[in-house]
Scaffold this motif. Structure first.
Motif, PDB file in Angstrom:
ATOM      1  N   ASP A  63       7.860  -3.567  -0.901  1.00  0.00           N
ATOM      2  CA  ASP A  63       6.529  -3.067  -1.273  1.00  0.00           C
ATOM      3  C   ASP A  63       6.431  -1.551  -1.094  1.00  0.00           C
ATOM      4  O   ASP A  63       5.851  -0.853  -1.929  1.00  0.00           O
ATOM      5  CB  ASP A  63       5.443  -3.768  -0.445  1.00  0.00           C
ATOM      6  CG  ASP A  63       5.291  -5.246  -0.811  1.00  0.00           C
ATOM      7  OD1 ASP A  63       5.779  -5.630  -1.899  1.00  0.00           O
ATOM      8  OD2 ASP A  63       4.703  -6.003  -0.021  1.00  0.00           O
ATOM      9  N   HIS A 110       6.087   1.193  -4.124  1.00  0.00           N
ATOM     10  CA  HIS A 110       4.895   2.036  -4.148  1.00  0.00           C
ATOM     11  C   HIS A 110       5.255   3.527  -4.214  1.00  0.00           C
ATOM     12  O   HIS A 110       4.694   4.263  -5.028  1.00  0.00           O
ATOM     13  CB  HIS A 110       4.052   1.768  -2.897  1.00  0.00           C
ATOM     14  CG  HIS A 110       2.763   2.535  -2.878  1.00  0.00           C
ATOM     15  ND1 HIS A 110       1.618   2.065  -3.486  1.00  0.00           N
ATOM     16  CD2 HIS A 110       2.441   3.749  -2.356  1.00  0.00           C
ATOM     17  CE1 HIS A 110       0.651   2.956  -3.324  1.00  0.00           C
ATOM     18  NE2 HIS A 110       1.119   3.982  -2.632  1.00  0.00           N
ATOM     19  N   ILE A 164      -1.123   0.495   0.750  1.00  0.00           N
ATOM     20  CA  ILE A 164      -0.230  -0.506   0.157  1.00  0.00           C
ATOM     21  C   ILE A 164      -0.715  -1.893   0.575  1.00  0.00           C
ATOM     22  O   ILE A 164      -0.914  -2.155   1.770  1.00  0.00           O
ATOM     23  CB  ILE A 164       1.235  -0.304   0.611  1.00  0.00           C
ATOM     24  CG1 ILE A 164       1.724   1.093   0.260  1.00  0.00           C
ATOM     25  CG2 ILE A 164       2.151  -1.347  -0.013  1.00  0.00           C
ATOM     26  CD1 ILE A 164       3.043   1.463   0.889  1.00  0.00           C
TER      27      ILE A 164
END
Length: 242
Positions: free
Chosen positions: A97, A101, A119
């Motif tokens: 993740d 991002h 996030i």
């Protein structure tokens, strides 16, 4: 020494940089013999070929194969590197993740706490741990060394400039092409945000078979509803190539 050996073993493990042949025993041995004191030393091991060949149980073929695997690992994804660095609370999924991002180590190092916390799925404890790790001078030096030694610091497919950047998407019902997990990963990879509930901020609903209540809610909020085929067409229009 045992702590360094565990750090090295974790970095080389399958879920991280996946350096085949670099297991627990080798990590312990090389740290005890002071060939490796920190992660970046892995990428300088080939400078010690002669000394390593003098050790019991390490043959030339084994060593050459190990050096090849170390070299190959330089091209692993940014998410694998993040996973391998041993940052507290940052496992494979969180590393993915973060990498998706920010896209690059440069962007991540420049991020403030608010950006990290933005996030989805990253709470204040994880964000603080990551921020502290990235602002420790010793860790910064190590990251710079790894970059100088040719270790990849970028995610090939980054969400930062992805075709779905800025879109908040809800998925409901059963899809033919993807499982729920697969479609959510795809959306994130392409820069979109996945949420479970329809709101006024929802960009559109992707509706498979079944998903009645979210359908009703989307109509109520005047949110666009796409079938799976519509969604695939939209991705193609945005330049996605499956």
């Amino acid at each position: 020494q045992p702590r360094i050996a565990r750090t090295i073993e974790h970095f080389a493990s399958r879920g991280a940089m996946d350096i085949s042949g670099f297991g627990e025993q080798l990590a312990i041995r090389l740290t005890e013999l002071k060939f490796i004191q920190k992660i970046s030393d892995i990428y300088e091991l080939s400078n010690h070929q002669e000394e390593l060949l003098n050790l019991d149980g390490i043959g030339e073929k084994t060593l050459i194969k190990l050096f090849e695997q170390i070299e190959i690992s330089k091209q692993r994804s940014f998410r694998q590197l993040l996973s391998g660095l041993g940052i507290r609370h940052v496992g494979n999924e969180t590393a993915r993740d973060i990498a998706m991002h920010f896209g690059t180590m440069e962007h991540l190092l420049a991020a403030n706490m608010a950006e990290i916390e933005s996030i989805e799925g990253i709470g204040p404890i994880v964000a603080q741990g990551l921020y502290n790790f990235l602002h420790d001078p010793q860790n910064i030096e190590e990251i710079q060394l790894l970059a100088a030694l040719g270790v990849n610091m970028e995610e090939k497919v980054s969400a930062r400039n992805g075709p779905l950047a800025g879109d908040t998407i809800v998925v409901t019902g059963a899809l033919d092409r993807w499982s729920r997990n697969e479609v959510e990963i795809l959306i994130k990879q392409l820069g979109g945000r996945v949420t479970s509930a329809i709101s006024k901020r929802t960009s559109y609903l992707v509706a498979g078979e079944g998903g009645g209540t979210k359908h009703t809610k989307a109509e109520e909020y005047n949110v666009e509803i796409l079938s799976e085929a519509d969604f695939i067409n939209r991705l193609h229009e945005l330049g996605w190539d499956d």
